[in-house]
Design a protein around this motif. Sequence first.
Motif, PDB file in Angstrom:
ATOM      1  N   LEU A 122       0.760  -1.742   0.196  1.00 59.67           N
ATOM      2  CA  LEU A 122      -0.007  -0.635  -0.096  1.00 59.67           C
ATOM      3  C   LEU A 122       1.133   1.365  -0.037  1.00 59.67           C
ATOM      4  CD1 LEU A 122      -2.626  -0.861   2.251  1.00 59.67           C
ATOM      5  CD2 LEU A 122      -3.251  -0.725   0.197  1.00 59.67           C
ATOM      6  N   ASP A 123       0.316   2.496  -0.641  1.00 61.45           N
ATOM      7  CA  ASP A 123       1.237   3.505  -0.660  1.00 61.45           C
ATOM      8  C   ASP A 123       0.576   4.502   0.829  1.00 61.45           C
ATOM      9  OD1 ASP A 123       2.033   3.191  -3.033  1.00 61.45           O
ATOM     10  OD2 ASP A 123       0.549   4.120  -3.912  1.00 61.45           O
ATOM     11  N   GLU A 124      -0.508   3.785   0.893  1.00 62.76           N
ATOM     12  CA  GLU A 124      -0.841   4.819   2.110  1.00 62.76           C
ATOM     13  C   GLU A 124      -1.377   3.895   3.329  1.00 62.76           C
ATOM     14  OE1 GLU A 124      -1.660   8.924   0.053  1.00 62.76           O
ATOM     15  OE2 GLU A 124      -3.184   7.856   1.099  1.00 62.76           O
ATOM     16  N   VAL A 125      -1.669   4.347   4.883  1.00 62.38           N
ATOM     17  CA  VAL A 125      -2.752   3.621   5.682  1.00 62.38           C
ATOM     18  C   VAL A 125      -3.242   4.837   6.239  1.00 62.38           C
ATOM     19  CG1 VAL A 125      -1.083   2.835   6.742  1.00 62.38           C
ATOM     20  CG2 VAL A 125      -2.819   1.656   6.839  1.00 62.38           C
ATOM     21  N   VAL A 173       1.641   7.407   6.442  1.00 62.99           N
ATOM     22  CA  VAL A 173       0.264   7.413   7.516  1.00 62.99           C
ATOM     23  C   VAL A 173      -0.257   8.130   7.762  1.00 62.99           C
ATOM     24  CG1 VAL A 173       0.808   6.131  10.189  1.00 62.99           C
ATOM     25  CG2 VAL A 173       2.464   5.519   8.909  1.00 62.99           C
ATOM     26  N   LEU A 174      -1.217   7.108   8.221  1.00 60.21           N
ATOM     27  CA  LEU A 174      -2.519   8.945   8.285  1.00 60.21           C
ATOM     28  C   LEU A 174      -2.886   9.062   9.647  1.00 60.21           C
ATOM     29  CD1 LEU A 174      -4.161   9.309   4.377  1.00 60.21           C
ATOM     30  CD2 LEU A 174      -2.320  10.757   5.777  1.00 60.21           C
ATOM     31  N   VAL A 175      -3.221   9.631  10.374  1.00 57.97           N
ATOM     32  CA  VAL A 175      -3.986   9.448  11.579  1.00 57.97           C
ATOM     33  C   VAL A 175      -5.351  10.405  11.563  1.00 57.97           C
ATOM     34  CG1 VAL A 175      -3.914  10.446  14.127  1.00 57.97           C
ATOM     35  CG2 VAL A 175      -2.127   9.745  12.811  1.00 57.97           C
ATOM     36  N   GLY A 176      -6.695   9.123  11.283  1.00 58.81           N
ATOM     37  CA  GLY A 176      -8.162   9.591  11.185  1.00 58.81           C
ATOM     38  C   GLY A 176      -8.753   8.946  12.433  1.00 58.81           C
TER      39      GLY A 176
END
Length: 267
Positions: A32-35, A73-76
């Motif tokens: 994956l490119d992003e999670v 790495v995104l934070v949601g």
Amino acid sequence: MQLFADWHVHTSYSDGRATLEEMVAAAASCGLDEVAVTDHGPRAMFIGVREAGVYQELKEQAARLAEHYPVRVLVGAEANVISLSGEIDLPASIIKELDILAAGLHPQVWCLPWWQTVTWILPNRLGKAVGSIREKMREANTLALVAAVRQNPLTFISHPGLGMAVDLDEVARACAVTGCAMEINTGHHYVRDKVVLSALREGARLVVNSDAHVPGTVGKLDIGIKLLDKYRVPPEQVLNARPAPQKVESRLPVFTAIAGRMVSPPS
């Protein structure tokens, strides 16, 4: 079509069973490119984060991990809709710091005002067995989810129709107006086709996520890809999709053996 991101995973900060690093490592290992980590909001009964400040802790961890893994790495947050008027369980000060904001209906939340927990949430459980209650709850659920879509800067609504029935067409219309996407959730068993069909009818965008609670299911999105292909959903209608790369035909010369000599065919 390719899916480059999984924007709905949980860690042990809510009801997941792994650390943020373990989930990030899993995302990296499957290419994956992003999670995005999207732990449950604090008013989810027994499974939410202990308080909204946890998301700041996660952002600090994510910044460190991004230096060591080849994945963004995104934070949601997966916020909870906690009132019939569409309120969610995160303050504006936290929302503005998040990379991804999802919200959904869950049958185990502490409402504001508290009495809606009794008059709205609990009857959803009873309504599965009693038809007259079921239809009233469907109307109430739709009202709440549409209000949440209109009043909050949501990236997507999580698993619409799972556990708490809604009018998917009405929800899709609200999403189409606001730009909020409807999620195809590959981690639960429910009728996902209806979500896709409503989005197509009303012009709403979609997103495909795993809702992973363990590393082994991060990036497991094949069910969603098959569903998108089935209904010929264009990649531009899917937030975390891009067109599949075109196959390049080989232009290498073909050689034929003639009388012991290798010659290229005539052009």
